[in-house]
Motif scaffolding. Structure first.
Motif, PDB file in Angstrom:
ATOM      1  N   PHE A  86       0.886  -1.011  -0.022  1.00 45.65           N
ATOM      2  CA  PHE A  86       0.278   0.131   0.026  1.00 45.65           C
ATOM      3  C   PHE A  86       0.575   1.505  -0.088  1.00 45.65           C
ATOM      4  O   PHE A  86       0.359   2.394  -0.686  1.00 45.65           O
ATOM      5  N   PRO A  87       1.843   1.512   0.493  1.00 43.91           N
ATOM      6  CA  PRO A  87       2.620   2.750   0.783  1.00 43.91           C
ATOM      7  C   PRO A  87       3.116   2.868  -0.789  1.00 43.91           C
ATOM      8  O   PRO A  87       3.052   4.105  -0.987  1.00 43.91           O
ATOM      9  N   GLU A  88       3.420   2.106  -1.718  1.00 45.71           N
ATOM     10  CA  GLU A  88       3.751   2.371  -3.059  1.00 45.71           C
ATOM     11  C   GLU A  88       2.736   3.125  -3.803  1.00 45.71           C
ATOM     12  O   GLU A  88       2.877   4.133  -4.275  1.00 45.71           O
ATOM     13  N   LEU A 134     -10.195   1.916  -5.466  1.00 45.61           N
ATOM     14  CA  LEU A 134      -9.032   1.520  -5.610  1.00 45.61           C
ATOM     15  C   LEU A 134      -9.263  -0.194  -5.950  1.00 45.61           C
ATOM     16  O   LEU A 134      -9.629  -0.897  -4.775  1.00 45.61           O
ATOM     17  N   ASP A 135      -8.611  -0.678  -6.474  1.00 45.45           N
ATOM     18  CA  ASP A 135      -8.430  -2.199  -6.615  1.00 45.45           C
ATOM     19  C   ASP A 135      -9.693  -3.105  -7.102  1.00 45.45           C
ATOM     20  O   ASP A 135      -9.621  -4.316  -7.169  1.00 45.45           O
ATOM     21  N   ASP A 175     -16.270   5.872  -9.557  1.00 40.30           N
ATOM     22  CA  ASP A 175     -15.179   5.607 -10.287  1.00 40.30           C
ATOM     23  C   ASP A 175     -14.150   4.601  -9.673  1.00 40.30           C
ATOM     24  O   ASP A 175     -14.030   4.567  -8.611  1.00 40.30           O
ATOM     25  N   SER A 176     -13.297   3.914 -10.521  1.00 42.79           N
ATOM     26  CA  SER A 176     -12.636   2.878  -9.996  1.00 42.79           C
ATOM     27  C   SER A 176     -11.312   2.727 -10.906  1.00 42.79           C
ATOM     28  O   SER A 176     -11.335   3.003 -12.237  1.00 42.79           O
ATOM     29  N   VAL A 177     -10.247   2.432 -10.483  1.00 41.91           N
ATOM     30  CA  VAL A 177      -9.056   1.942 -11.096  1.00 41.91           C
ATOM     31  C   VAL A 177      -8.637   0.799 -10.425  1.00 41.91           C
ATOM     32  O   VAL A 177      -8.460   0.467  -9.099  1.00 41.91           O
ATOM     33  N   HIS A 178      -8.328  -0.396 -11.275  1.00 40.24           N
ATOM     34  CA  HIS A 178      -7.771  -1.596 -10.426  1.00 40.24           C
ATOM     35  C   HIS A 178      -7.143  -2.281 -11.816  1.00 40.24           C
ATOM     36  O   HIS A 178      -7.168  -2.177 -12.798  1.00 40.24           O
ATOM     37  N   GLY A 220      -1.972   4.142  -8.367  1.00 42.05           N
ATOM     38  CA  GLY A 220      -2.025   5.420  -7.695  1.00 42.05           C
ATOM     39  C   GLY A 220      -2.252   6.613  -8.424  1.00 42.05           C
ATOM     40  O   GLY A 220      -3.238   7.267  -8.176  1.00 42.05           O
ATOM     41  N   SER A 221      -1.416   6.844  -9.309  1.00 43.94           N
ATOM     42  CA  SER A 221      -1.579   8.031  -9.936  1.00 43.94           C
ATOM     43  C   SER A 221      -2.749   8.264 -10.787  1.00 43.94           C
ATOM     44  O   SER A 221      -3.162   9.351 -10.809  1.00 43.94           O
TER      45      SER A 221
END
Lengths: 327, 327
Positions: B79-81, B145-146, B153-156, B290-291
């Motif tokens: 997660f920190p990444e 996320l994921d 909205d989502s990104v995974h 993340g970005s």
DNA sequence: TCAGGTCGTTTAATCGTGTAAATAGATAAG
DNA sequence: CTTATCTATTTACACGATTAAACGACCTGA
């Protein structure tokens, strides 16, 4: 009743039939109102789902209830533990925490401070490079993590004692020929760890070789060669990350710990206890470090004239499977 | 000239001999003033070291230029990444990032959202448990996320394709008897990874055993027993952390990878490449995740009516030393 | 009965920006 | 030369909270 906007202090005042000042007094626990009015206002506020507008309060009071937490990087097993503790404690005091990584470069640190200032933090907890130049006058109070810093409150583990502890345990296990992977000595904590070790070992242990390394899990060629010379019975490392790098080199070279050589770390980061790694190390109380730093910062925010405080936390030995008795 | 206060827009206006409105127009790039005045104002502002008071702006505009980033925990290699990437991108857009861990509990997630709202974030990027109940109306925009999340909205990463990729590579290496450490299936990503694997392996691979485990580096007794039965040539793991736990069990049991059994991870977290671990895995592009999420959130903040977007990022195979050909 | 004190509440000013509306100054059109 | 049309700038208010100061009601003691 459900308007688009979220309710303000005036909405609460109107419904409760009092002035907005009264509402403010109640919600700030200033004990200026009769118990009945107090109860009424609180009830109405809850019913309307009122929640204070932080921007307005910040504008008026000059305090944003946000602190910063500056760390060299988040992608390390050590720092997130600290960040988590800072955040938790700050939250308990009603502060939010802006965690920022400074990317390990002292120049970036100053930029990061300005960034935080732009976003209006009231103060920050920071792990700073000793070369960091404090703005004068300081933009906001800072608590230094991991090392004393002139003019700043600080919280750090007793690195020197940790170094001594390493040396003493090594000797107790019978090690007399030791190699050392020390950090670069411009970093205070690396310096003190080494100093403690050297002082305690003086005259009783031979420091066969020593290589300065960066605090990352890859070793420079000089370190790899030193390890492969097989001249020592123990490798003392400035921190766990470096110790893991040493373990890797051993594995690549067909050696193993503690059979061929013992490996000693420092930090007790979370993964040091994984069976695959199983590292003997000096534990510094990371979570305590973070929460004490948060406490210190917040008490500083409440009283800017308090004398500078320096908090030293004790370290302990954690014995695992990477070290063994020799002789 | 150096008063205690930091300079306001009015100070700048006075020195420049214009009204405060003009200064505001200049500093917000509204192109309403003559080039000469524009230049003058900017010069004076810089000279005085003016910096906008974010609280006042937030009060007036209702936007704080702060976003939240909600993750299950920071003390994990993965997660920190993501957090780092979110932060970096947000900063580029002029936003600060409040990173908060929800402690892995869906109930806490709702509390964390309220906490963020209290501190006035404009929106958030969040890794949510599917059982998370979205407030209605939503307090602020959230990018999931994921995993896809209804209404957000989502990104995974393409978990399903990743699962297939695992199965195909396993078969290419000749493995026919495989054990599986899958995550609990209420988590979307765990579900899809398994599904991809099962679909691709159907009829060509025997899934000898399967145990659901939590996504932490410790295995439940059932998993340990299964591994020790030595019935399979490969252990396919829902993620790298679990794979590392499997490697640990192997080591404790006197077995090793890939000699006795191959181990396959998923994520390619930072430490998967350490020589001590050296894990074959499916890489998901954590920083991109993340970005892109940050981008998506910010574009959503600028246009609330844009249709919901679902971004799927590709995964890749990373072959390392924990797997070998069999047969 | 009235001056003085106490206590609970309200009035009103303020924090630093953003921005709609008013204004002045210049230019163009008739 | 007058009037209309722009345009650059200013005026003035609002955002939502805090807080000093004003206020009014009540009590007390001479």
């Amino acid at each position: 009743m459900t308007r688009g906007r979220s309710p303000t202090i005036k909405d609460v005042a109107k419904v409760a039939g009092v002035s907005s000042a009264t509402v403010s007094y109640v919600l700030n626990d200033l004990n200026k109102v009769t118990p009945e009015v107090d109860a009424l206002v609180r009830r109405v506020a809850k019913e309307l789902g009122y929640s204070r507008n932080n921007a307005a309060r910040a504008l008026k009071t000059g305090r944003n209830n946000i602190i910063g937490c500056i760390l060299p990087t988040l992608t390390s097993p050590v720092f997130p533990e600290i960040a988590q503790a800072v955040q938790l404690r700050a939250e308990a005091h009603g502060y939010a925490t802006l965690v920022i990584d400074s990317g390990n470069a002292p120049m970036r640190e100053e930029k990061v401070v300005r960034t935080l200032a732009k976003h209006g933090v009231d103060g920050a907890v920071a792990l700073l490079h000793p070369k960091f130049k404090l703005a004068d006058p300081p933009i906001f109070p800072i608590v230094s993590l991991d090392a004393k810093f002139p003019g700043l409150d600080s919280v750090h583990a007793d690195h020197y004692a940790g170094g001594r502890l390493m040396a003493e345990h090594a000797m107790a296990l019978g090690h007399r020929r030791i190699g050392m992977l020390s950090g670069f000595q411009d970093l205070t904590s690396s310096f003190e760890r080494r100093q403690g070790f050297v002082d305690a070992a003086a005259g009783r242990v031979e420091l066969v070789w020593e290589v300065n390394v960066h605090l990352v899990p890859q070793l420079p060629p000089a370190a790899v060669e030193a390890i492969r010379r097989r001249e020592v019975t123990m490798i003392a490392c400035v921190n766990d990350l470096v110790a893991i790098a040493a373990l890797s080199v051993l594995k690549d070279s067909g050696m193993s710990a503690p059979g061929d050589v013992s490996v000693f770390g420092f930090d007790d980061m979370q993964w040091a206890s994984w069976p695959l790694i199983d590292l003997t190390t000096i534990r510094q109380p990371l979570a305590d470090l973070g929460s004490r730093a948060a406490d210190l910062l917040i008490s500083r925010l409440d009283d800017r004239s308090r004398p500078v405080e320096d908090l030293v936390l004790p370290v302990t030995l954690v014995e695992r499977g990477s070290t063994a008795r020799v002789g």
